[in-house]
Design a protein around this motif. Structure first.
Motif, PDB file in Angstrom:
ATOM      1  N   ILE A  49       0.861  -1.009  -0.020  1.00 17.95           N
ATOM      2  CA  ILE A  49      -0.295  -0.045  -0.124  1.00 17.95           C
ATOM      3  C   ILE A  49       0.834   1.363  -0.015  1.00 17.95           C
ATOM      4  O   ILE A  49       1.860   1.504   0.865  1.00 17.95           O
ATOM      5  CB  ILE A  49      -1.075   0.208   1.430  1.00 17.95           C
ATOM      6  N   GLY A  50       0.625   2.169  -0.871  1.00 15.12           N
ATOM      7  CA  GLY A  50       1.235   3.646  -0.705  1.00 15.12           C
ATOM      8  C   GLY A  50       0.654   4.341  -1.873  1.00 15.12           C
ATOM      9  O   GLY A  50      -0.363   4.363  -2.488  1.00 15.12           O
ATOM     10  N   LEU A  51       1.510   5.508  -2.233  1.00 13.50           N
ATOM     11  CA  LEU A  51       1.235   6.348  -3.476  1.00 13.50           C
ATOM     12  C   LEU A  51       2.043   5.926  -4.656  1.00 13.50           C
ATOM     13  O   LEU A  51       3.225   5.738  -4.565  1.00 13.50           O
ATOM     14  CB  LEU A  51       1.570   7.622  -2.875  1.00 13.50           C
ATOM     15  N   TYR A  52       1.147   5.872  -5.651  1.00 10.58           N
ATOM     16  CA  TYR A  52       1.683   5.245  -6.885  1.00 10.58           C
ATOM     17  C   TYR A  52       1.422   6.362  -8.016  1.00 10.58           C
ATOM     18  O   TYR A  52       0.344   6.758  -8.165  1.00 10.58           O
ATOM     19  CB  TYR A  52       1.127   3.789  -7.230  1.00 10.58           C
ATOM     20  N   ASP A  53       2.431   6.407  -8.790  1.00  8.09           N
ATOM     21  CA  ASP A  53       2.418   7.340  -9.978  1.00  8.09           C
ATOM     22  C   ASP A  53       2.320   6.649 -11.246  1.00  8.09           C
ATOM     23  O   ASP A  53       3.096   5.783 -11.551  1.00  8.09           O
ATOM     24  CB  ASP A  53       3.662   8.354 -10.204  1.00  8.09           C
ATOM     25  N   ALA A  54       0.939   6.354 -11.908  1.00 11.19           N
ATOM     26  CA  ALA A  54       0.822   5.374 -12.922  1.00 11.19           C
ATOM     27  C   ALA A  54       1.416   5.860 -14.107  1.00 11.19           C
ATOM     28  O   ALA A  54       1.735   5.070 -14.914  1.00 11.19           O
ATOM     29  CB  ALA A  54      -0.553   5.518 -13.226  1.00 11.19           C
ATOM     30  N   LYS A  55       1.924   7.021 -14.611  1.00 13.45           N
ATOM     31  CA  LYS A  55       2.363   7.723 -15.473  1.00 13.45           C
ATOM     32  C   LYS A  55       3.753   7.085 -15.472  1.00 13.45           C
ATOM     33  O   LYS A  55       4.355   6.775 -16.597  1.00 13.45           O
ATOM     34  CB  LYS A  55       2.306   9.042 -15.939  1.00 13.45           C
ATOM     35  N   ALA A  56       4.651   7.520 -14.555  1.00 11.29           N
ATOM     36  CA  ALA A  56       6.015   6.991 -14.292  1.00 11.29           C
ATOM     37  C   ALA A  56       6.052   5.605 -13.785  1.00 11.29           C
ATOM     38  O   ALA A  56       7.158   4.970 -14.008  1.00 11.29           O
ATOM     39  CB  ALA A  56       6.635   7.956 -13.243  1.00 11.29           C
ATOM     40  N   ARG A  57       4.945   5.026 -13.475  1.00 13.26           N
ATOM     41  CA  ARG A  57       5.045   3.473 -12.953  1.00 13.26           C
ATOM     42  C   ARG A  57       6.093   3.201 -11.846  1.00 13.26           C
ATOM     43  O   ARG A  57       6.914   2.645 -11.790  1.00 13.26           O
ATOM     44  CB  ARG A  57       5.387   2.531 -14.328  1.00 13.26           C
ATOM     45  N   ALA A  58       5.942   4.238 -11.027  1.00 11.80           N
ATOM     46  CA  ALA A  58       6.878   4.363  -9.758  1.00 11.80           C
ATOM     47  C   ALA A  58       6.061   4.683  -8.347  1.00 11.80           C
ATOM     48  O   ALA A  58       4.936   5.407  -8.452  1.00 11.80           O
ATOM     49  CB  ALA A  58       8.023   5.019  -9.829  1.00 11.80           C
ATOM     50  N   TRP A  59       6.466   3.966  -7.422  1.00 11.16           N
ATOM     51  CA  TRP A  59       5.841   4.428  -6.235  1.00 11.16           C
ATOM     52  C   TRP A  59       6.444   5.717  -5.915  1.00 11.16           C
ATOM     53  O   TRP A  59       7.645   5.715  -5.833  1.00 11.16           O
ATOM     54  CB  TRP A  59       6.177   3.272  -4.844  1.00 11.16           C
ATOM     55  N   THR A  60       5.722   6.654  -5.186  1.00 13.70           N
ATOM     56  CA  THR A  60       6.067   8.135  -5.090  1.00 13.70           C
ATOM     57  C   THR A  60       6.220   8.059  -3.450  1.00 13.70           C
ATOM     58  O   THR A  60       6.697   9.236  -3.176  1.00 13.70           O
ATOM     59  CB  THR A  60       5.293   8.872  -5.483  1.00 13.70           C
ATOM     60  N   SER A  61       5.637   7.113  -2.475  1.00 14.47           N
ATOM     61  CA  SER A  61       5.926   7.344  -1.203  1.00 14.47           C
ATOM     62  C   SER A  61       6.617   6.062  -0.729  1.00 14.47           C
ATOM     63  O   SER A  61       6.438   4.870  -1.552  1.00 14.47           O
ATOM     64  CB  SER A  61       4.503   7.584  -0.631  1.00 14.47           C
ATOM     65  N   GLY A  62       6.672   6.109   0.693  1.00 15.90           N
ATOM     66  CA  GLY A  62       7.031   4.763   1.200  1.00 15.90           C
ATOM     67  C   GLY A  62       5.974   3.835   1.217  1.00 15.90           C
ATOM     68  O   GLY A  62       4.824   4.310   1.371  1.00 15.90           O
ATOM     69  N   THR A  63       6.233   2.711   1.057  1.00 12.64           N
ATOM     70  CA  THR A  63       4.841   1.672   0.848  1.00 12.64           C
ATOM     71  C   THR A  63       5.122   0.721   2.306  1.00 12.64           C
ATOM     72  O   THR A  63       6.268   0.680   2.932  1.00 12.64           O
ATOM     73  CB  THR A  63       5.098   0.752  -0.414  1.00 12.64           C
ATOM     74  N   THR A  64       3.955   0.302   2.544  1.00 16.88           N
ATOM     75  CA  THR A  64       3.871  -0.583   3.632  1.00 16.88           C
ATOM     76  C   THR A  64       3.217  -2.094   3.199  1.00 16.88           C
ATOM     77  O   THR A  64       2.349  -1.993   2.308  1.00 16.88           O
ATOM     78  CB  THR A  64       3.167  -0.050   4.931  1.00 16.88           C
ATOM     79  N   VAL A  65       3.584  -3.012   3.857  1.00 21.49           N
ATOM     80  CA  VAL A  65       2.875  -4.143   3.784  1.00 21.49           C
ATOM     81  C   VAL A  65       1.932  -4.696   4.782  1.00 21.49           C
ATOM     82  O   VAL A  65       2.213  -4.529   5.963  1.00 21.49           O
ATOM     83  CB  VAL A  65       4.033  -5.256   3.718  1.00 21.49           C
ATOM     84  N   ALA A  66       0.801  -5.051   4.114  1.00 18.95           N
ATOM     85  CA  ALA A  66      -0.281  -5.395   5.095  1.00 18.95           C
ATOM     86  C   ALA A  66      -0.858  -6.678   4.849  1.00 18.95           C
ATOM     87  O   ALA A  66      -0.653  -7.233   3.662  1.00 18.95           O
ATOM     88  CB  ALA A  66      -1.522  -4.193   5.207  1.00 18.95           C
ATOM     89  N   ALA A  67      -1.542  -7.277   5.709  1.00 17.65           N
ATOM     90  CA  ALA A  67      -1.944  -8.714   5.560  1.00 17.65           C
ATOM     91  C   ALA A  67      -3.510  -8.455   4.600  1.00 17.65           C
ATOM     92  O   ALA A  67      -4.031  -7.519   4.883  1.00 17.65           O
ATOM     93  CB  ALA A  67      -2.496  -9.474   6.755  1.00 17.65           C
ATOM     94  N   ALA A  68      -3.708  -9.462   3.698  1.00 21.48           N
ATOM     95  CA  ALA A  68      -4.925  -9.353   2.878  1.00 21.48           C
ATOM     96  C   ALA A  68      -6.200  -9.361   3.696  1.00 21.48           C
ATOM     97  O   ALA A  68      -7.245  -9.063   3.199  1.00 21.48           O
ATOM     98  CB  ALA A  68      -4.842 -10.341   1.793  1.00 21.48           C
ATOM     99  N   ASP A  69      -6.092 -10.187   4.885  1.00 25.47           N
ATOM    100  CA  ASP A  69      -7.173 -10.198   5.946  1.00 25.47           C
ATOM    101  C   ASP A  69      -7.787  -8.888   6.298  1.00 25.47           C
ATOM    102  O   ASP A  69      -8.679  -8.743   6.709  1.00 25.47           O
ATOM    103  CB  ASP A  69      -6.917 -11.089   6.995  1.00 25.47           C
ATOM    104  N   ASN A  70      -6.873  -7.871   6.226  1.00 22.25           N
ATOM    105  CA  ASN A  70      -7.344  -6.412   6.565  1.00 22.25           C
ATOM    106  C   ASN A  70      -8.826  -6.050   5.757  1.00 22.25           C
ATOM    107  O   ASN A  70      -9.228  -5.116   6.136  1.00 22.25           O
ATOM    108  CB  ASN A  70      -6.357  -5.490   6.529  1.00 22.25           C
ATOM    109  N   PHE A  71      -8.742  -6.465   4.648  1.00 22.08           N
ATOM    110  CA  PHE A  71      -9.779  -6.135   3.774  1.00 22.08           C
ATOM    111  C   PHE A  71     -11.045  -7.214   3.524  1.00 22.08           C
ATOM    112  O   PHE A  71     -11.786  -7.255   2.772  1.00 22.08           O
ATOM    113  CB  PHE A  71      -9.172  -5.929   2.118  1.00 22.08           C
TER     114      PHE A  71
END
Length: 193
Positions: free
Chosen positions: A73-95
């Motif tokens: 999970i994080g901020l993603y720039d679709a045009k540059a195809r790159a994450w623009t912020s620090g990402t974190t990992v979460a369990a899929a069970d959170n959703f």
């Protein structure tokens, strides 16, 4: 005095009025299928000056493949195809069903999003009626500073120097007491009649 207080109150009110809420597009990507492009998860609105006015503008319930146990999970720039912020990992069970996602935005001093995380909170239907996703903004703050003790003083031989003990009143002024006693005992010269 009252004029300056009035002017400062007007300036503070003008600063609050000109504060523009910012938006952030949050993306999510299942971890095992890293070839799959990140998909939009939510769009949130936040104001660095008034954190209590943060809200979720839109939320798309993610479709997570059954094989995926973790998501990024994080901020993603679709045009540059790159994450623009620090990402974190979460369990899929959170959703999964029975959980309401809480999105946490970590911001720096200027209000820019540095990192995004998500935590699923169990829904208790008897306690609340607000089941939707929520957003929490954590601004960057200065951590608590350690309180250090006095430095250790060492002698030239490398041993710890013990501080001198405070002297008592008698130890400090014994000589003045001795002089006063001497004058009292010797000063009684008599006048003869």
């Amino acid at each position: 005095m009252r004029i300056t207080a009035l002017l400062s109150a007007l300036c503070a009110a003008a600063a609050v009025v000109h504060a523009v809420p910012r938006t952030a597009q949050i993306y999510m990507q299942p971890i095992p299928s890293s070839s799959q492009a990140p998909s939009p998860l939510a769009e949130v609105s936040y104001d660095p000056a008034a954190l209590s006015f943060s809200s979720v503008i839109s939320y798309d319930a993610p479709e997570i493949p059954p094989a995926a146990r973790l998501v990024r999970i994080g901020l993603y720039d679709a045009k540059a195809r790159a994450w623009t912020s620090g990402t974190t990992v979460a369990a899929a069970d959170n959703f999964s069903k029975g959980y309401s996602p809480n999105i946490v935005l970590s911001t720096d001093g200027s209000g820019t999003v540095v990192s995004v995380s998500c935590k699923g909170v169990a829904i208790d239907a008897g306690q609340t009626r607000d089941f939707g996703p929520k957003v929490v903004v954590l601004p960057e703050t200065r951590g608590k500073q350690p309180q250090l003790n006095k430095p250790v003083v060492l002698s030239p031989e490398g041993r710890k120097v013990e501080p001198e003990q405070e002297k008592t009143f008698l130890q400090k002024y014994w000589w003045m007491i001795a002089i006063a006693v001497f004058i009292a005992l010797s000063g009684g010269g008599g006048g003869e009649k």
